[in-house]
Design a protein around this motif. Structure first.
Motif, short mmCIF file in Angstrom:
data_model
loop_
_atom_site.label_atom_id
_atom_site.label_comp_id
_atom_site.label_asym_id
_atom_site.label_seq_id
_atom_site.Cartn_x
_atom_site.Cartn_y
_atom_site.Cartn_z
N LYS A 123 0.94 -1.48 0.08
CA LYS A 123 0.54 0.09 -0.17
C LYS A 123 1.18 1.78 -0.31
N THR A 124 0.71 2.54 -0.40
CA THR A 124 0.77 3.44 -0.49
C THR A 124 0.63 4.76 0.82
N VAL A 125 1.02 5.82 1.46
CA VAL A 125 0.64 6.50 2.55
C VAL A 125 -0.15 7.94 1.18
N LYS A 126 -1.25 7.77 1.67
CA LYS A 126 -2.04 8.82 0.63
C LYS A 126 -1.23 10.38 1.30
N TRP A 127 -1.19 10.61 0.20
CA TRP A 127 -1.05 12.16 -0.61
C TRP A 127 -2.03 13.12 0.19
N GLY A 128 -1.43 14.39 1.27
CA GLY A 128 -3.07 15.18 1.91
C GLY A 128 -3.08 15.32 2.80
N LYS A 129 -2.11 14.40 3.26
CA LYS A 129 -3.18 13.78 4.45
C LYS A 129 -2.85 13.56 5.37
N LEU A 130 -0.98 13.45 6.01
CA LEU A 130 -0.54 13.47 6.83
C LEU A 130 0.67 14.31 6.95
N TYR A 131 0.54 15.65 7.33
CA TYR A 131 1.92 17.06 7.57
C TYR A 131 2.66 16.98 8.36
N ARG A 132 3.83 16.95 8.51
CA ARG A 132 4.85 17.30 9.94
C ARG A 132 5.77 19.03 9.39
N SER A 133 5.68 19.49 11.21
CA SER A 133 6.21 20.41 11.01
C SER A 133 6.95 21.07 12.03
N GLY A 134 7.77 22.68 11.84
CA GLY A 134 7.92 22.87 13.22
C GLY A 134 7.02 24.03 12.97
N ALA A 135 8.08 24.59 13.97
CA ALA A 135 6.60 26.02 14.24
C ALA A 135 6.37 26.94 13.26
N LEU A 136 4.75 27.46 13.42
CA LEU A 136 3.74 27.71 12.27
C LEU A 136 4.02 29.38 12.54
N HIS A 137 4.82 30.08 13.70
CA HIS A 137 4.49 31.18 14.34
C HIS A 137 5.25 32.42 12.99
N ASN A 138 6.17 32.10 11.01
CA ASN A 138 6.52 33.11 10.45
C ASN A 138 5.66 33.02 9.40
N LEU A 139 4.71 31.85 9.50
CA LEU A 139 3.89 31.77 7.79
C LEU A 139 3.61 32.88 7.70
N LYS A 140 3.34 33.49 5.86
CA LYS A 140 2.73 34.14 5.62
C LYS A 140 1.65 34.40 5.00
N ALA A 141 0.76 35.57 4.80
CA ALA A 141 -0.06 36.07 4.40
C ALA A 141 -0.43 34.71 3.10
N GLN A 142 0.56 33.96 1.83
CA GLN A 142 0.31 33.91 1.13
C GLN A 142 0.34 32.04 1.17
N ASP A 143 1.28 31.84 2.22
CA ASP A 143 1.52 30.65 2.80
C ASP A 143 -0.03 29.94 3.42
N TYR A 144 -0.41 31.16 4.54
CA TYR A 144 -2.19 30.39 4.81
C TYR A 144 -2.97 30.16 3.47
N ALA A 145 -2.41 30.77 2.06
CA ALA A 145 -3.81 30.82 1.21
C ALA A 145 -3.90 29.60 0.96
N LEU A 146 -2.31 29.09 0.53
CA LEU A 146 -2.14 28.10 0.13
C LEU A 146 -2.73 26.82 1.11
N LEU A 147 -2.63 26.98 2.22
CA LEU A 147 -3.29 25.78 3.35
C LEU A 147 -4.12 25.81 3.62
N GLU A 148 -5.41 26.76 2.88
CA GLU A 148 -6.28 26.65 3.34
C GLU A 148 -7.07 25.58 1.88
N GLU A 149 -6.04 25.72 1.21
CA GLU A 149 -6.59 23.94 0.01
C GLU A 149 -6.42 23.80 0.69
N LEU A 150 -5.16 22.94 1.12
CA LEU A 150 -4.91 22.03 1.93
C LEU A 150 -5.59 21.18 2.77
N ALA A 151 -6.73 22.06 3.53
CA ALA A 151 -7.72 21.47 4.41
C ALA A 151 -7.44 21.42 5.23
N ILE A 152 -6.59 21.38 6.26
CA ILE A 152 -6.25 20.92 7.12
C ILE A 152 -7.04 21.17 8.54
#
Length: 358
Positions: A123-152
Motif C-alpha cells: 500500500k501507499t501512504v496517501k498524499w495530503g493527509k498527514l503533514y509534519r512541521s516545525g513552529a508555524l509562527h512565521n507563516l505568511k499570508a500567501q502561505d496561509y492561502a495555500l494551506l487553506e486549500e489543503l483543508a487541514i
C-alpha cells in the motif's frame, strides 16, 4: 518565468526513497532556497510531465513533452507559489503521480507531507493527509492561502507552554481542532551546559547527549502521542503535527505513525534524517543581530564548533534508534509499545490504514 533545465545525473547518486514503486518511477523535490523543483524519472519510453496546483487545480502546466526514456532529471521554476502535483505520462499511456515532500512555504519551518511512502503490504501512504512541521509562527499570508486549500482540520502542537508563548501560532487557514497541552518541556540544559563548560564539545559528544535525551522525550510525550493516534483513528481529515524544530518530538511522532501503517524501518529512518538536510542552525538559533540581546541558551550553543552544532540541530540515526530501543525495553517491540503504552487497539490500527493508505 518558468525555467526548465535538463541534465543527466549519475545513477549511483539517485535515491529511491521518493520514487513510486511501479514501472514508471518518478520523484519531485523542492529546493528551499531557489524554489526550483527537481523532477526525476526512470522509464522505458519517453515521458511528458504536467503540473497542476492546489490554488488553481483546473489549470495544468506542461513542464515537458516526450522527454528521454532513460533516467533523466529536469529543474523547473514554478510560475507562482503553490502546491504542485506532477503527472508523468509515458508514451504508451502509463502514468505516475507524485509531489514534492517539502511544501513551498515562505515562512514554513521543515513543513512536509508524509504521503507517498510504501508499506510492506504494497500500500501507499496517501498524499495530503498527514503533514509534519516545525513552529508555524512565521507563516505568511500567501502561505496561509495555500494551506487553506489543503483543508487541514486538526493541528497537533507538541510544544510546551513557554514555547507556544514565544512563537505563537496565528492560524489563518480555516477552523481547526487545535490540540495543545499544559506542560513544560523537560530539557536537561544543565547537562548540556556542563558538557560545554568542560570543553567536551566534539560532534561525537553532542551526538551522545542528543541520543541520551530521546528516551526521556519519548516518555514525556506519551500522552500527546496517544491523543494524536486517537484523533487519527477517529477522523479521516488532513492532520498536521508539529513542535518547535519539527525534528525531535515530531520526528518520533512521524516514526510511530509510519511504523503503525507498516512502512519499513529504513524508509522511516530516511524520513527522520531528512530534517537535517532541510533545517539550518539559523532556523532555530536565529540570525545574529548586534542590536538585540541573544537568548542565553542560544548564545551558548552558538559558540559551539560547527560539527557540534550540526549534531545538536541534526537528526542522526542514533537519536531515533534510542527512542526505538526505549520502546522495545518497555514493551518488547515497537508494535507492542503502540498498543500498550499509547493505547492503540488492533481495530484502530486497521482504521488508520483504511484512512491513510491506498
Amino acid at each position: 518565468m518558468k525555467q526548465l533545465n535538463i541534465f543527466m545525473p549519475l545513477v549511483a547518486g539517485l535515491t529511491t526513497l521518493s520514487f513510486n514503486a511501479i514501472a514508471l518511477d518518478v520523484r519531485a523535490e523542492l529546493d528551499r532556497d531557489s524554489r526550483l523543483y527537481t523532477l526525476s524519472w526512470h522509464a522505458e519510453k519517453p515521458v511528458s510531465i504536467v503540473a497542476s496546483g492546489e490554488l488553481n487545480s483546473s489549470t495544468s502546466i506542461v513542464v515537458g513533452e516526450q522527454l528521454g526514456n532513460t533516467i533523466k532529471t529536469i529543474e523547473w521554476q514554478a510560475p507562482k507559489q503553490d502546491r504542485y502535483t506532477f503527472t508523468f505520462t509515458e508514451q504508451d499511456g502509463e502514468q505516475a503521480v507524485t509531489r514534492s515532500r517539502l511544501l513551498n512555504l515562505e515562512g514554513g519551518r521543515n513543513f512536509r507531507d508524509l504521503g507517498g511512502y510504501e508499506t510492506r503490504e504494497g500500500k501507499t501512504v496517501k498524499w495530503g493527509k498527514l503533514y509534519r512541521s516545525g513552529a508555524l509562527h512565521n507563516l505568511k499570508a500567501q502561505d496561509y492561502a495555500l494551506l487553506e486549500e489543503l483543508a487541514i482540520q486538526t493541528v497537533v502542537d507538541f510544544r510546551g507552554n513557554s514555547e507556544r508563548d514565544n512563537e505563537q501560532t496565528q492560524w489563518q487557514a480555516g477552523d481547526i481542532n487545535h490540540m495543545t497541552w499544559d506542560y513544560q518541556l523537560e530539557f536537561d540544559g544543565a547537562a548540556f551546559k556542563e558538557m560545554i563548560m568542560a570543553g567536551r564539545v566534539s560532534e561525537q559528544d553532542m551526538e551522545h547527549a542528543m541520543a541520551s535525551m530521546y528516551p526521556g522525550l519519548l516518555n514525556q510525550q506519551k500522552p500527546h502521542y496517544k491523543a494524536m493516534f486517537a484523533e487519527l483513528a477517529s477522523n479521516d481529515t488532513p492532520l498536521l503535527f508539529h513542535c518547535t524544530a519539527g525534528k525531535d518530538r515530531t520526528g518520533v511522532a512521524a516514526a510511530l505513525i509510519l511504523h503503525a501503517l507498516g512502512v519499513e524501518k529504513e524508509v522511516i529512518m530516511a524520513d527522520y534524517v531528512l530534517s537535517e538536510q532541510i533545517l539550518r542552525p539559523e532556523d532555530l538559533m536565529g540570525k545574529q543581530d548586534a542590536s538585540k540581546e541573544q537568548d542565553p541558551a542560544m548564545a551558548m550553543f552558538a559558540r559551539l564548533p560547527k560539527p557540534a552544532i550540526g549534531a545538536l540541530m541534526g537528526t542522526r540515526e542514533s537519536y531515533l534508534n534510542a527512542a526505538f530501543d526505549e520502546m522495545i525495553a518497555q514493551s518488547g517491540s515497537i508494535d507492542a509499545f503502540i498498543r500498550e503504552e499509547l493505547g492503540v487497539s488492533d481495530a484502530q490500527i486497521q482504521q488508520l490504514k483504511t484512512n491513510l493508505l491506498y
